[in-house]
Design a protein around this motif. Sequence first.
Motif, PDB file in Angstrom:
ATOM      1  N   TRP A  35      49.872  31.166  34.481  1.00 44.48           N
ATOM      2  CA  TRP A  35      49.116  31.192  33.223  1.00 44.48           C
ATOM      3  C   TRP A  35      48.099  32.335  33.217  1.00 44.48           C
ATOM      4  O   TRP A  35      47.828  32.943  32.177  1.00 44.48           O
ATOM      5  CB  TRP A  35      48.430  29.857  32.990  1.00 44.48           C
ATOM      6  CG  TRP A  35      47.574  29.821  31.773  1.00 44.48           C
ATOM      7  CD1 TRP A  35      46.224  29.604  31.715  1.00 44.48           C
ATOM      8  CD2 TRP A  35      47.975  30.015  30.408  1.00 44.48           C
ATOM      9  NE1 TRP A  35      45.767  29.640  30.433  1.00 44.48           N
ATOM     10  CE2 TRP A  35      46.819  29.895  29.596  1.00 44.48           C
ATOM     11  CE3 TRP A  35      49.197  30.298  29.795  1.00 44.48           C
ATOM     12  CZ2 TRP A  35      46.856  30.042  28.219  1.00 44.48           C
ATOM     13  CZ3 TRP A  35      49.230  30.432  28.416  1.00 44.48           C
ATOM     14  CH2 TRP A  35      48.079  30.316  27.648  1.00 44.48           C
ATOM     15  N   GLY A  36      47.521  32.640  34.389  1.00 42.53           N
ATOM     16  CA  GLY A  36      46.588  33.757  34.459  1.00 42.53           C
ATOM     17  C   GLY A  36      47.258  35.071  34.115  1.00 42.53           C
ATOM     18  O   GLY A  36      46.722  35.885  33.354  1.00 42.53           O
ATOM     19  N   GLU A  37      48.465  35.287  34.652  1.00 41.28           N
ATOM     20  CA  GLU A  37      49.205  36.501  34.315  1.00 41.28           C
ATOM     21  C   GLU A  37      49.561  36.540  32.837  1.00 41.28           C
ATOM     22  O   GLU A  37      49.490  37.596  32.187  1.00 41.28           O
ATOM     23  CB  GLU A  37      50.489  36.569  35.142  1.00 41.28           C
ATOM     24  CG  GLU A  37      50.284  36.781  36.636  1.00 41.28           C
ATOM     25  CD  GLU A  37      51.621  36.829  37.353  1.00 41.28           C
ATOM     26  OE1 GLU A  37      52.488  37.617  36.924  1.00 41.28           O
ATOM     27  OE2 GLU A  37      51.807  36.067  38.316  1.00 41.28           O
ATOM     28  N   ALA A  38      49.941  35.372  32.302  1.00 40.94           N
ATOM     29  CA  ALA A  38      50.293  35.316  30.878  1.00 40.94           C
ATOM     30  C   ALA A  38      49.089  35.656  30.012  1.00 40.94           C
ATOM     31  O   ALA A  38      49.198  36.426  29.039  1.00 40.94           O
ATOM     32  CB  ALA A  38      50.810  33.920  30.530  1.00 40.94           C
ATOM     33  N   GLY A  39      47.917  35.091  30.365  1.00 38.38           N
ATOM     34  CA  GLY A  39      46.715  35.384  29.595  1.00 38.38           C
ATOM     35  C   GLY A  39      46.359  36.853  29.622  1.00 38.38           C
ATOM     36  O   GLY A  39      46.004  37.447  28.597  1.00 38.38           O
ATOM     37  N   ARG A  40      46.482  37.464  30.792  1.00 45.61           N
ATOM     38  CA  ARG A  40      46.168  38.893  30.917  1.00 45.61           C
ATOM     39  C   ARG A  40      47.133  39.742  30.090  1.00 45.61           C
ATOM     40  O   ARG A  40      46.726  40.674  29.403  1.00 45.61           O
ATOM     41  CB  ARG A  40      46.229  39.300  32.377  1.00 45.61           C
ATOM     42  CG  ARG A  40      46.015  40.795  32.611  1.00 45.61           C
ATOM     43  CD  ARG A  40      45.826  41.090  34.082  1.00 45.61           C
ATOM     44  NE  ARG A  40      46.931  40.563  34.875  1.00 45.61           N
ATOM     45  CZ  ARG A  40      46.903  40.447  36.197  1.00 45.61           C
ATOM     46  NH1 ARG A  40      45.812  40.813  36.862  1.00 45.61           N
ATOM     47  NH2 ARG A  40      47.934  39.962  36.864  1.00 45.61           N
ATOM     48  N   GLU A  41      48.424  39.405  30.128  1.00 50.62           N
ATOM     49  CA  GLU A  41      49.419  40.168  29.382  1.00 50.62           C
ATOM     50  C   GLU A  41      49.234  39.989  27.877  1.00 50.62           C
ATOM     51  O   GLU A  41      49.336  40.950  27.103  1.00 50.62           O
ATOM     52  CB  GLU A  41      50.826  39.726  29.795  1.00 50.62           C
ATOM     53  CG  GLU A  41      51.943  40.521  29.165  1.00 50.62           C
ATOM     54  CD  GLU A  41      51.989  41.969  29.632  1.00 50.62           C
ATOM     55  OE1 GLU A  41      52.641  42.787  28.939  1.00 50.62           O
ATOM     56  OE2 GLU A  41      51.387  42.290  30.681  1.00 50.62           O
ATOM     57  N   LEU A  42      48.946  38.761  27.437  1.00 53.12           N
ATOM     58  CA  LEU A  42      48.720  38.522  26.013  1.00 53.12           C
ATOM     59  C   LEU A  42      47.490  39.268  25.520  1.00 53.12           C
ATOM     60  O   LEU A  42      47.471  39.801  24.411  1.00 53.12           O
ATOM     61  CB  LEU A  42      48.566  37.017  25.757  1.00 53.12           C
ATOM     62  CG  LEU A  42      49.841  36.188  25.889  1.00 53.12           C
ATOM     63  CD1 LEU A  42      49.496  34.700  25.873  1.00 53.12           C
ATOM     64  CD2 LEU A  42      50.814  36.516  24.764  1.00 53.12           C
ATOM     65  N   ASP A 110      41.448  40.953  34.031  1.00 50.78           N
ATOM     66  CA  ASP A 110      41.510  39.988  32.936  1.00 50.78           C
ATOM     67  C   ASP A 110      42.314  38.750  33.300  1.00 50.78           C
ATOM     68  O   ASP A 110      42.607  37.928  32.425  1.00 50.78           O
ATOM     69  CB  ASP A 110      42.147  40.644  31.705  1.00 50.78           C
ATOM     70  CG  ASP A 110      41.208  41.638  31.037  1.00 50.78           C
ATOM     71  OD1 ASP A 110      39.985  41.463  31.138  1.00 50.78           O
ATOM     72  OD2 ASP A 110      41.713  42.598  30.412  1.00 50.78           O
ATOM     73  N   ALA A 111      42.667  38.591  34.566  1.00 49.30           N
ATOM     74  CA  ALA A 111      43.463  37.432  34.959  1.00 49.30           C
ATOM     75  C   ALA A 111      42.715  36.122  34.745  1.00 49.30           C
ATOM     76  O   ALA A 111      43.331  35.061  34.649  1.00 49.30           O
ATOM     77  CB  ALA A 111      43.886  37.559  36.421  1.00 49.30           C
ATOM     78  N   ALA A 112      41.384  36.186  34.662  1.00 46.78           N
ATOM     79  CA  ALA A 112      40.591  34.967  34.461  1.00 46.78           C
ATOM     80  C   ALA A 112      40.598  34.496  33.015  1.00 46.78           C
ATOM     81  O   ALA A 112      40.155  33.380  32.726  1.00 46.78           O
ATOM     82  CB  ALA A 112      39.150  35.207  34.915  1.00 46.78           C
ATOM     83  N   TYR A 113      41.087  35.337  32.103  1.00 51.06           N
ATOM     84  CA  TYR A 113      40.945  35.003  30.687  1.00 51.06           C
ATOM     85  C   TYR A 113      41.629  33.686  30.322  1.00 51.06           C
ATOM     86  O   TYR A 113      41.057  32.840  29.634  1.00 51.06           O
ATOM     87  CB  TYR A 113      41.502  36.134  29.816  1.00 51.06           C
ATOM     88  CG  TYR A 113      41.423  35.818  28.333  1.00 51.06           C
ATOM     89  CD1 TYR A 113      40.193  35.729  27.694  1.00 51.06           C
ATOM     90  CD2 TYR A 113      42.580  35.593  27.585  1.00 51.06           C
ATOM     91  CE1 TYR A 113      40.107  35.429  26.331  1.00 51.06           C
ATOM     92  CE2 TYR A 113      42.509  35.299  26.230  1.00 51.06           C
ATOM     93  CZ  TYR A 113      41.270  35.209  25.612  1.00 51.06           C
ATOM     94  OH  TYR A 113      41.204  34.904  24.275  1.00 51.06           O
ATOM     95  N   LEU A 128      47.036  26.692  23.364  1.00 49.73           N
ATOM     96  CA  LEU A 128      46.424  28.012  23.396  1.00 49.73           C
ATOM     97  C   LEU A 128      47.468  29.107  23.215  1.00 49.73           C
ATOM     98  O   LEU A 128      47.225  30.097  22.509  1.00 49.73           O
ATOM     99  CB  LEU A 128      45.688  28.212  24.718  1.00 49.73           C
ATOM    100  CG  LEU A 128      44.459  27.326  24.928  1.00 49.73           C
ATOM    101  CD1 LEU A 128      43.883  27.540  26.319  1.00 49.73           C
ATOM    102  CD2 LEU A 128      43.399  27.619  23.868  1.00 49.73           C
ATOM    103  N   ALA A 129      48.635  28.944  23.826  1.00 48.25           N
ATOM    104  CA  ALA A 129      49.699  29.936  23.652  1.00 48.25           C
ATOM    105  C   ALA A 129      50.136  29.992  22.185  1.00 48.25           C
ATOM    106  O   ALA A 129      50.376  31.080  21.641  1.00 48.25           O
ATOM    107  CB  ALA A 129      50.883  29.580  24.551  1.00 48.25           C
ATOM    108  N   THR A 130      50.210  28.835  21.538  1.00 48.79           N
ATOM    109  CA  THR A 130      50.565  28.808  20.116  1.00 48.79           C
ATOM    110  C   THR A 130      49.534  29.561  19.292  1.00 48.79           C
ATOM    111  O   THR A 130      49.883  30.377  18.420  1.00 48.79           O
ATOM    112  CB  THR A 130      50.676  27.357  19.625  1.00 48.79           C
ATOM    113  OG1 THR A 130      51.678  26.666  20.390  1.00 48.79           O
ATOM    114  CG2 THR A 130      51.049  27.311  18.149  1.00 48.79           C
ATOM    115  N   ALA A 131      48.243  29.302  19.553  1.00 50.85           N
ATOM    116  CA  ALA A 131      47.183  29.968  18.786  1.00 50.85           C
ATOM    117  C   ALA A 131      47.210  31.473  19.016  1.00 50.85           C
ATOM    118  O   ALA A 131      47.062  32.261  18.071  1.00 50.85           O
ATOM    119  CB  ALA A 131      45.821  29.388  19.168  1.00 50.85           C
TER     120      ALA A 131
END
Length: 392
Positions: A35-42, A110-113, A128-131
Amino acid sequence: MKDTVDRAFAAALYAQDDTGLDTGASLLAADPGRWGEAGRELLARGEGYLRQAWERGWQPADVLRLVRRDLEERHIRITGDLIAGEARRYARLPEGWTDAEVWWTDGADDAAYGERLARREKADRFSLATALLEVLRLLVRLPSIEPVGPVPGDPAADALEHAHIEPRMLGRIRALLAKAEATTFPEEAEALSAKAQELMARHTVDEALLAASGRGPAQLPGARRIGVEPPYEEAKAVLLDAVATANRCRAVWNSAFEFSTVVGFESDLEAVELLHTSLLVQGNAAMTRAEAAQRSGGRKRTKTFRQSFLLAYASRLGQRLAETAEHTASEAPDNLPALVVRDVAVTSRADEMFPRTTTTRLRGATDHAGWEDGTAAADRARMGAGHTPLPR
């Protein structure tokens, strides 16, 4: 993770319906460990979409206004995060661009985002992914609009020189308008607003004379967007147009995106925004008092009353502001050539930005009592000192 994000985007961002949102969000939220990687990429992808939006003419306030209209509070906060992340790329931002700040990291990673976003929103990964996908879908669908200033990183931004209203005078104007909004006595509000408009008009004349003499800084007309949002957006657009015209600016309303673009010199644009905001506050307060009087007479509060009230208020103030502008210009005939030069520059800039405009037919004001009360309220909000009311 980039492949996962690509698949999620393909499912969610470009489909014509909402069926792909669940698929995209499920892909992004499926692996808790990533999820950290996903947040950073998004976050990175969102910043890229924002940059494309800036290059298509949008600014942060415009995007936030649209998100507020079409989505929810969580989406507004996420959009603010994307704006803050994108803004840190630049050593210097255009004036008034954004005050959003990065809160989830020191800037190194940004991995903490993703995790910090989950704590802030108190929501699960899927929600959160939907939003996030809903915000990004809105961004990729933004059309091009007329730019009103340089984008971040543009060297032209550093070369621009704006002649703002002098800070001490600006403070006086704001104080006068704040008192006008706060008082419940129409005569006091009238006097305070009139004094504020007088200060604005004097500043415009002084600035035009300085420019004509060559002693002031070289300036070109600029533009800014001012939100014109429901309810009763037509009346608000009419009022903004009247205020803009009285202050030697031009306004073009974009009803689809709920803003007007006002073209003029920087100090005049400041005056327009201040006065328009104040007159809206005064108009809404007057409408509330008029509704209370109507209810005391046995009539229920109605939408048609409010719409008719604000249309009459805007229409009447347009007449009065036009009279005030004409009177101010005629007080010193020697100043007219400098003001004409200023007007020509503004008109040329507006025509360049908007070579094709259309007229809008306003919905009729169907409530007689609302129209009469709105007209009376506009008479009380007199903008020029020493003038008698126009005939009805």
